[in-house]
Design a protein around this motif. Structure first.
Motif, PDB file in Angstrom:
ATOM      1  N   LEU A  39       0.847  -1.203   0.000  1.00  0.00           N
ATOM      2  CA  LEU A  39       0.000   0.000   0.000  1.00  0.00           C
ATOM      3  C   LEU A  39       0.879   1.248   0.000  1.00  0.00           C
ATOM      4  O   LEU A  39       2.067   1.193   0.276  1.00  0.00           O
ATOM      5  CB  LEU A  39      -0.913   0.026   1.226  1.00  0.00           C
ATOM      6  CG  LEU A  39      -1.934  -1.096   1.357  1.00  0.00           C
ATOM      7  CD1 LEU A  39      -2.897  -0.790   2.501  1.00  0.00           C
ATOM      8  CD2 LEU A  39      -2.722  -1.296   0.077  1.00  0.00           C
ATOM      9  N   LYS A  40       0.254   2.371  -0.316  1.00  0.00           N
ATOM     10  CA  LYS A  40       0.994   3.636  -0.280  1.00  0.00           C
ATOM     11  C   LYS A  40       1.537   3.853   1.135  1.00  0.00           C
ATOM     12  O   LYS A  40       0.863   3.533   2.101  1.00  0.00           O
ATOM     13  CB  LYS A  40       0.054   4.806  -0.615  1.00  0.00           C
ATOM     14  CG  LYS A  40      -0.079   5.093  -2.095  1.00  0.00           C
ATOM     15  CD  LYS A  40      -0.952   6.325  -2.300  1.00  0.00           C
ATOM     16  CE  LYS A  40      -2.280   6.196  -1.602  1.00  0.00           C
ATOM     17  NZ  LYS A  40      -3.247   7.234  -1.833  1.00  0.00           N
ATOM     18  N   ARG A 186      -6.408   1.828   6.955  1.00  0.00           N
ATOM     19  CA  ARG A 186      -6.024   1.731   5.542  1.00  0.00           C
ATOM     20  C   ARG A 186      -6.278   0.337   4.987  1.00  0.00           C
ATOM     21  O   ARG A 186      -6.658   0.176   3.830  1.00  0.00           O
ATOM     22  CB  ARG A 186      -4.562   2.148   5.386  1.00  0.00           C
ATOM     23  CG  ARG A 186      -4.416   3.673   5.515  1.00  0.00           C
ATOM     24  CD  ARG A 186      -2.977   4.115   5.562  1.00  0.00           C
ATOM     25  NE  ARG A 186      -2.351   3.722   6.802  1.00  0.00           N
ATOM     26  CZ  ARG A 186      -1.182   3.109   6.887  1.00  0.00           C
ATOM     27  NH1 ARG A 186      -0.521   2.809   5.792  1.00  0.00           N
ATOM     28  NH2 ARG A 186      -0.678   2.798   8.058  1.00  0.00           N
ATOM     29  N   ASP A 189      -9.911   0.185   4.282  1.00  0.00           N
ATOM     30  CA  ASP A 189     -10.294   1.020   3.144  1.00  0.00           C
ATOM     31  C   ASP A 189      -9.649   0.527   1.846  1.00  0.00           C
ATOM     32  O   ASP A 189     -10.323   0.281   0.848  1.00  0.00           O
ATOM     33  CB  ASP A 189      -9.859   2.460   3.438  1.00  0.00           C
ATOM     34  CG  ASP A 189     -10.313   3.415   2.354  1.00  0.00           C
ATOM     35  OD1 ASP A 189     -11.273   3.083   1.651  1.00  0.00           O
ATOM     36  OD2 ASP A 189      -9.709   4.493   2.223  1.00  0.00           O
ATOM     37  N   GLU A 190      -8.333   0.338   1.864  1.00  0.00           N
ATOM     38  CA  GLU A 190      -7.635   0.092   0.607  1.00  0.00           C
ATOM     39  C   GLU A 190      -7.560  -1.387   0.233  1.00  0.00           C
ATOM     40  O   GLU A 190      -7.476  -1.720  -0.945  1.00  0.00           O
ATOM     41  CB  GLU A 190      -6.219   0.690   0.688  1.00  0.00           C
ATOM     42  CG  GLU A 190      -6.253   2.208   0.822  1.00  0.00           C
ATOM     43  CD  GLU A 190      -4.876   2.803   1.066  1.00  0.00           C
ATOM     44  OE1 GLU A 190      -3.913   2.339   0.444  1.00  0.00           O
ATOM     45  OE2 GLU A 190      -4.771   3.731   1.887  1.00  0.00           O
ATOM     46  N   LYS A 191      -7.570  -2.267   1.236  1.00  0.00           N
ATOM     47  CA  LYS A 191      -7.547  -3.690   0.897  1.00  0.00           C
ATOM     48  C   LYS A 191      -8.948  -4.286   0.802  1.00  0.00           C
ATOM     49  O   LYS A 191      -9.222  -5.121  -0.030  1.00  0.00           O
ATOM     50  CB  LYS A 191      -6.737  -4.470   1.946  1.00  0.00           C
ATOM     51  CG  LYS A 191      -5.228  -4.352   1.762  1.00  0.00           C
ATOM     52  CD  LYS A 191      -4.520  -5.246   2.763  1.00  0.00           C
ATOM     53  CE  LYS A 191      -3.020  -5.133   2.626  1.00  0.00           C
ATOM     54  NZ  LYS A 191      -2.503  -5.962   1.520  1.00  0.00           N
ATOM     55  N   HIS A 193     -11.918  -2.277   0.889  1.00  0.00           N
ATOM     56  CA  HIS A 193     -12.860  -1.316   0.320  1.00  0.00           C
ATOM     57  C   HIS A 193     -14.131  -1.221   1.148  1.00  0.00           C
ATOM     58  O   HIS A 193     -15.214  -0.975   0.639  1.00  0.00           O
ATOM     59  CB  HIS A 193     -13.188  -1.660  -1.130  1.00  0.00           C
ATOM     60  CG  HIS A 193     -11.974  -1.982  -1.941  1.00  0.00           C
ATOM     61  ND1 HIS A 193     -11.034  -1.054  -2.279  1.00  0.00           N
ATOM     62  CD2 HIS A 193     -11.531  -3.151  -2.445  1.00  0.00           C
ATOM     63  CE1 HIS A 193     -10.063  -1.622  -2.957  1.00  0.00           C
ATOM     64  NE2 HIS A 193     -10.319  -2.895  -3.080  1.00  0.00           N
ATOM     65  N   ASP A 428     -11.811  -4.478  -5.909  1.00  0.00           N
ATOM     66  CA  ASP A 428     -10.475  -4.079  -6.367  1.00  0.00           C
ATOM     67  C   ASP A 428     -10.561  -3.541  -7.788  1.00  0.00           C
ATOM     68  O   ASP A 428      -9.991  -2.499  -8.119  1.00  0.00           O
ATOM     69  CB  ASP A 428      -9.522  -5.288  -6.387  1.00  0.00           C
ATOM     70  CG  ASP A 428      -8.942  -5.589  -5.019  1.00  0.00           C
ATOM     71  OD1 ASP A 428      -9.073  -4.745  -4.126  1.00  0.00           O
ATOM     72  OD2 ASP A 428      -8.355  -6.681  -4.860  1.00  0.00           O
ATOM     73  N   ARG A 432      -9.518   0.124  -8.027  1.00  0.00           N
ATOM     74  CA  ARG A 432      -8.142   0.319  -8.500  1.00  0.00           C
ATOM     75  C   ARG A 432      -8.067   0.350 -10.011  1.00  0.00           C
ATOM     76  O   ARG A 432      -7.331   1.147 -10.586  1.00  0.00           O
ATOM     77  CB  ARG A 432      -7.246  -0.800  -7.978  1.00  0.00           C
ATOM     78  CG  ARG A 432      -7.153  -0.792  -6.472  1.00  0.00           C
ATOM     79  CD  ARG A 432      -6.105  -1.775  -6.003  1.00  0.00           C
ATOM     80  NE  ARG A 432      -6.224  -1.991  -4.567  1.00  0.00           N
ATOM     81  CZ  ARG A 432      -5.834  -3.095  -3.953  1.00  0.00           C
ATOM     82  NH1 ARG A 432      -5.286  -4.083  -4.650  1.00  0.00           N
ATOM     83  NH2 ARG A 432      -5.972  -3.222  -2.656  1.00  0.00           N
TER      84      ARG A 432
END
Lengths: 816, 520
Positions: A39-40, A186, A189-191, A193, A428, A432
């Motif tokens: 991740l960022k 994160r 949220d990012e993995k 969603h 994803d 993404r």
């Protein structure tokens, strides 16, 4: 590739890669408490300091990207001091001693407390002791034993924190332990969603919060535990086995909860599982994600609630017997039944390929019958629909392509609930890859929030809707309501489109229709290449494996018809087949092999206790024909034996010569079906995708509307939370959140019928009746009710006796 | 008809300008005279607010501070003829406080009707844009670079270089963002300008947009400035109606529009990356750099983020030429700086002077020393994170480098004065407290270190093991300065360390004693 120098050593790494990952992969320890691989960077903890030659001051290795000729120092004294200084600040606000003791404010270090314990320092009273990343970090940066409060009166931090949230059955959140690294936020949220976790407050009062700040279970958390995986402290912990999850053994195996077959690591102590983590390198579809079922259903029943003794029925009671006696008695009963008539064999779809192979051989060689499954009618309906259109039921679509697809079509009851991790991959794609997602389903699933278009047919008409879209793509005029969906489909490009279909797990008619509609749609879009863009997700983990070894290929609409004897191999006919309980009562000899007291076990004349899938070695063939390995991760309880062993010994008692172990059995499977050869050859690794060629034909066949009477339709499907084995045993806590032990009613119908949340309501078709509390929700469409396929031990199956869509009357029961 | 100016600026309103205007509108007709009341911006002489100006043949005559009750007497005493008397200060332009300034950016502020485009043009407005439209984007950027203009928000980064970076990014959506989240203690220049001369800012942002190829600008206005937000939104509307914003700016081929956004109410949202997050609708968490906002800024696109005052300096640079602007100032600090005098100051207000004026000139010459009349003890320049400087350093010129050399920083130009009753240990504690309250919560040193700092200073104040705690405090300051993600944590040690360095005596005695000793 770039060449960099780290502490004098030369390392090759991809240019632009985050330095922190490169360091870790090359065995250089670097403390990093907020970074999540892949991740960022967040750059919040400030502990991953390194010295990069060139720029002034220290740099963070998480935000530094590898460049050729970079010279990096990680171990100078200045750096060590700087890292310690940062970690000391984190520790200054990390809870320490005797956290869980109400008397902690009265004690001082070294006191002897009422429990006759020395008042502890820091971690000794923490549930994450010895497996805590913060603790390990302190040791690695040379700070173990560091005391931030030396010389001060107090020995704990006096900032009041919100109380711990222990109000749900799955996870605990203790803000006292939190270091606000925001990894959980994160990851969610990012993995995932999901976005259930947020930061609230600011400055010193910054806190991790769920939803808008309430309890976890009141947020949109789906308990996947992705946050727990990344939490560096004990702030987020699994609730089950929290205090004992210090495994002596970690076993890589495959989750048995759905057809994605996520690769997991199951931790056990003394043969009992106590924790599950995703195994990122195992199954390329699941990667580092699992769902609530994978993480917690190892614990769906307590060990004492599983079968630990073999029994034989004597009159009205089940009498415990030894393993040898039980096998001999079971064989005797079955042989006797075979003299009276047909003996059927039912294999559950959580049995491995190898176990199914043995069951199939027993059926064929001992009883001259074809092994079937309680899921057989659904499996055959799907198979027939696919073979008619594509010439095969083995569909070649690769599920790893979903996450990067530009167009994804989902035809399912609710993919989020039935095949959760694949739903994450669809998200994803949407988030993404900015994919256009088209959802075709009667239920308002969470995926709808990610969808560019949602086609909402009436309950049971998903397949028909898909087929109609296929017709529209071919040139028909689409109704205005689906024009947006048709636009998405027309723009779908080969090679970057996936159609995912999860046929209904209960109704053969609906399941077949869904598969047929999905196939038609794939054919309309991609012609001869249709199957490469299609994936059909079966209802349970090893449905494809069962079919590969010949189970459930042949059979009638009801596998229980006309039997003199029945061998049930971890199957649950009462959960799948209409009128199964009565049918079982009519079969005089039933040998049931199971780990729980299922409907078949309760009616059995002999019961062989087995140790469920996690005790097995073997193979699952999941949705897109990935053969995933299982390794024995737990010990069967008491006298119970691994299923394979029981089948082998039962076969021997029936006079058969069966392979000695799972490996030998897979060898036989590979000899019978060469596609299994790579799985048999597999030595390293947890799985291999079997060769599935593009389907030999692509011919659309019209999909007929399924007849339905007037009334409220039942929509059913697998829910996310109910445990299959606990439901099979009708355990009251099979669904621990108590969301899906309700009947879901639409807002409109509820208003019309005067139904409110938690009212006890009844649905009936005149023959069968189910009574449960109501849950009024926008998830279901007007004119339908949703009943989980596992509610009350699969009671909904009884409504689906015929091939029509079940129609019921709904109302508040009249009390005398 | 006599024209009377009563400021509509928030500072004037807060001391009763609205009531004064009402009284004038009521009392003048009662005396049979008709007047036109113009709600101008503030002249920036706050001790005179509400400042009423009357237009006469000789020029505008100033009266202030005017209370509503003073109005009848003033009218009867010949206010409308500009007659001298009580509260009269003669010609406004001749008041030394104003006369001694070098007003470029604030030249129009308080003079014109803020919402009159005609007035703005009549006072030289939109000449900069006209010139910019005749230049290539690169030429505009070079003009700004040649002027030596540096970011007025605090960091002092050369504006021309920032613009050039954005200009050089591949074509695509680019953004202009004006930072008007003016949160530093004792600062008000942004607000004065938004309320007093909003078209200047619109013109500056438009020039920036044309220079770098951005078609959309945002201005992020502090949530505590509702009045400025309304005023600026109104000005945007007027400019848009007049074709100065929109698809064809001033009839040219350039498109540019501005959207005003109200801030999220956090000091940290004035940090540029945090501001961008907030503009995107997220929590105002600071981003790490690189990538710089000029390369990946708002919504991941190349973005010019400048302080409002930087944009406001641009029209002058374009209209008068880079050399004109660069002619002001000293060393590497070119042009003028709007200084804001506040705190314990006799004549608080806005002073725009070329760089090079000493702090003493600003504080004593313009400000007239402390309001209390007691000796000045400390000065904080550059907001709550600026260093505390003692009286002995007052001769330091206002210049980015000269201030840095004495451990200070110019910041947004706020100058806050303390007299000798101040307890500098308390002020050091306040700096840590401020950081703990205003940290975005992202990085460890800032979030936890600042709270730890408060505690350690409390220990010092309680005289508990002072040497050990001071050593601990020094360590903490080092971690904050070296390991923080952004300037908030990184600069928090400034006031703490400068207080320790210049006022060590305050840290070695109990606070009650401090006050008793100094006031005795």
């Amino acid at each position: 590739m770039a060449t960099i120098t780290v502490d004098g050593k030369t390392i090759e790494a991809p240019a632009g890669a985050p330095l922190v990952e490169v360091l870790k992969q090359n065995g250089v320890y670097i403390s990093n408490l907020c970074y999540i691989d892949g991740l960022k960077p967040y750059a919040g903890c400030r502990s991953c300091l390194v010295d990069v030659q060139g720029p002034p001051g220290f740099q963070l290795s998480c935000t530094t990207q590898v460049q050729d000729n970079m010279v990096v120092t990680t171990d100078s004294d200045d750096l060590k001091d700087a890292r310690k200084a940062v970690v000391s600040i984190i520790l200054a606000n990390h809870s320490d001693r005797c956290l869980t003791c109400h008397r902690r404010e009265h004690c001082h270090p070294g006191d002897i407390c009422l429990r006759d314990d020395v008042v502890t320092h820091r971690c000794l009273t923490c549930s994450k002791n010895y497996r805590c990343e913060l603790q390990a970090t302190c040791e690695m940066v040379g700070m173990s034993g560091y005391e931030p409060w030396v010389g001060e009166e107090r020995s704990w931090y006096q900032t009041p924190q919100p109380p711990a949230d222990r109000a749900n059955p799955y996870m605990e959140f203790d803000p006292q332990m939190c270091i606000i690294c925001t990894r959980c936020q994160r990851a969610c949220d990012e993995k995932r969603h999901t976005g259930a976790i947020t930061l609230s407050g600011r400055g010193w009062d910054t806190r991790i919060a769920f939803g808008s700040g309430g309890a976890i279970h009141e947020s949109n958390c789906d308990f996947s535990g992705a946050c727990i995986d990344v939490c560096p402290t004990a702030a987020l912990m699994e609730h089950p086995n929290k205090w004992v999850a210090k495994p002596d053994t970690w076993t890589t195996t495959t989750c048995d909860s759905c057809a994605i077959g996520c690769s997991i690591k199951l931790g056990s102590k003394d043969g009992r599982g106590n924790i599950v983590r995703p195994n990122a390198s195992g199954n390329a579809v699941s990667g580092d994600q699992i769902c609530v079922r994978g993480r917690y259903h190892y614990d769906s029943l307590k060990p004492r609630e599983r079968l630990s003794k073999h029994t034989v029925r004597r009159g009205a009671i089940q009498v415990p017997v030894t393993t040898d006696e039980a096998i001999a008695e079971a064989a005797r009963q079955l042989k006797e039944a075979a003299t009276r008539g047909r003996v059927g064999v039912l294999v559950g779809a959580t049995a491995t390929v190898e176990e199914a192979w043995l069951a199939r051989r027993i059926a064929a060689e001992a009883f001259k019958s074809a092994a079937d499954s309680a899921l057989g009618p659904v499996m055959r309906a799907v198979r027939t629909a696919l073979e008619a259109r594509l010439g095969t039921w083995r569909i070649s679509g690769d599920l790893t392509k979903v996450a990067a697809a530009k167009t994804v079509v989902v035809i399912a009851d609710d993919l989020e609930e039935s095949h959760n991790v694949l739903s994450v991959r669809v998200k994803d794609a949407a988030v993404r890859a900015r994919a256009k997602v088209l959802v075709i389903g009667s239920l308002r699933s969470e995926l709808v929030d990610f969808a560019a278009a949602w086609v909402r047919p009436h309950g049971g008409e998903e397949g028909l809707a898909a087929a109609q879209l296929a017709d529209a793509v071919r040139g028909g005029t689409p109704p205005p309501a689906v024009a947006a969906a048709v636009e998405i489909l027309k723009a779908a490009q080969p090679g970057e489109t996936m159609i995912v279909c999860a046929p209904n797990p209960v109704s053969p008619a609906v399941a077949g229709s869904m598969a047929a509609g999905a196939a038609n749609l794939a054919i309309a879009l991609f012609g001869a290449q249709a199957s490469d863009h299609l994936a059909v997700l079966p209802a349970e983990v090893n449905v494809h494996g069962l079919q590969d070894v010949g189970v459930a290929i042949e059979g009638g609409p009801n596998p229980l018809d006309g039997l003199a004897g029945l061998l049930v191999v971890r199957d649950a006919p009462t959960m799948r087949l209409p009128g199964a309980a009565a049918a079982l009562d009519g079969i005089s000899t039933i040998v049931a092999i199971d780990s729980v007291a299922s409907g078949a076990v309760k009616r059995a004349t002999a019961v062989l206790a087995e140790g469920r899938a996690y005790a097995s070695a073997g193979t699952y063939t999941q949705a897109d024909h990935r053969a995933q390995k299982l390794a024995p991760a737990i010990q069967p309880e008491g006298d119970a034996q691994p299923l394979f062993q029981l089948l082998r010994d039962l076969g021997a008692a029936l006079g058969l010569s069966l392979p000695a172990d799972a490996d030998a059995a897979l060898g036989e499977v590979a000899a019978h079906d060469a596609r299994y050869r790579p799985a048999w050859d597999l030595i390293l690794g947890e799985g291999v995708r079997l060769d599935v060629p593009t389907a030999p034909k692509a011919t659309a066949v019209p999909v007929d509307a399924i007849a339905a009477g007037e009334g409220i339709r039942i929509v059913t499907g697998r829910d996310l939370y109910t445990a299959l084995d606990a439901a099979s045993a009708r355990h009251p806590e099979a669904e621990r959140l108590h969301r899906y032990d309700h009947i879901q009613v639409s807002e409109q119908d509820a208003a019309r019928l005067g139904i409110s949340d938690e009212d006890i309501i009844e649905i009936t078709d005149g023959t069968s009746t189910v009574r449960a509390p109501a849950s009024v929700t926008e998830r279901v469409r007007e004119g339908t009710v949703f009943v989980s396929s596992l509610l009350q031990g699969g009671a909904v199956a009884n409504f689906l006796a015929s091939s029509v869509i079940a129609v019921v009357r709904v109302g508040v029961p009249v009390t005398a | 008809m006599t024209r009377v100016f009563v400021p509509g600026d928030a500072a004037a309103l807060s001391v009763g300008a609205e009531e004064v205007a009402e009284a004038l509108a009521r009392e003048a007709p009662a005396r049979g005279v008709s007047i036109e009341i113009i709600r101008n911006g503030s002249r920036g002489m706050f001790w005179l607010e509400p400042l009423v100006e009357v237009e006469t043949a000789a020029g505008r005559i100033a009266y202030g501070p005017v209370a509503p009750a003073d109005v009848p007497a003033l009218l009867d005493g010949g206010l409308l003829e500009g007659k001298p008397g009580a509260l009269c200060h003669g010609l406004t332009e001749a008041i030394p406080y104003l006369a001694n300034q070098e007003r470029l950016t604030f030249a129009r502020c308080g003079v014109t009707d803020p919402f009159s485009l005609d007035d703005y043009r009549a006072h030289g407005g939109y000449r900069g844009l006209a010139r910019a439209l005749a230049l290539t984007p690169a030429a505009i950027v070079e003009e700004v670079a040649a002027s030596g203009l540096r970011g007025r928000g605090g960091a002092g980064f050369p504006t021309g270089i920032k613009w050039r970076t954005v200009l050089e990014q591949p074509a695509g959506q680019k953004y202009i963002v004006a930072n008007a989240d003016e949160g530093d203690s004792g600062t008000f220049a942004d607000r004065m300008l938004m309320e007093g001369d909003p078209f200047l800012l619109i013109e500056g942002m438009t020039i920036a947009g044309i220079a770098v190829g951005a078609t959309k600008g945002y201005i992020y206005i502090r949530s505590e400035y509702p009045h400025a937000f309304r005023a600026f939104s109104r000005a945007i509307h007027i400019a848009r109606e007049a074709g100065l914003l929109g698809e064809r700016v001033s009839g040219s081929a350039h498109a540019f529009d501005i959207e005003a956004r109200l801030g999220a109410g956090a000091y940290i949202c004035g940090e540029e990356t945090s501001l961008l997050e907030s503009l995107e609708g997220k929590r105002g968490l600071v981003r790490y750099r690189p990538p710089l906002p000029a390369i990946q800024g708002l919504f991941g696109q190349p973005t010019v983020v400048n302080n409002l005052l930087s944009f406001a300096a641009v029209p002058t640079i374009l209209a008068e030429g880079a050399a004109f602007y660069a002619n002001y100032g000293m060393g590497r600090s070119r042009g003028t700086m709007p200084l804001q005098l506040a705190g314990n100051m006799r004549r608080g207000g806005l002073v725009e002077k070329a760089f090079g004026i000493t702090m003493r000139d600003a504080i004593e010459g313009f400000g007239g020393g402390t309001a209390s009349g007691r000796p000045l003890r400390a000065v904080q320049v550059g907001g709550p994170l600026g260093a505390y400087l003692p009286e002995s350093l007052l001769d330091t010129p206002i210049d980015y480098e000269a201030l840095a050399a004495v451990g200070g920083m110019l910041g947004h130009g706020g100058i806050v004065v303390f007299d000798d009753t101040v307890d500098m240990a308390r002020q050091a504690r306040f700096a840590m407290e401020f950081c703990a309250a205003e940290s975005c919560g992202k990085c460890t040193p800032c979030r936890i270190g600042s709270t730890r700092g408060v505690e350690v200073i409390d220990q010092v104040l309680a005289r508990a093991d002072v040497p050990a705690n001071l050593a601990l405090l020094d360590d903490l300051c080092e971690v904050l300065a070296d390991a923080s993600l952004c300037a908030l944590g990184g600069l928090t040690p400034n006031p703490v360390r400068s207080a320790l360095r210049h006022f060590p005596e305050d840290f070695d005695r109990a606070p009650a004693v401090t006050i008793a000793a100094t006031s005795g």
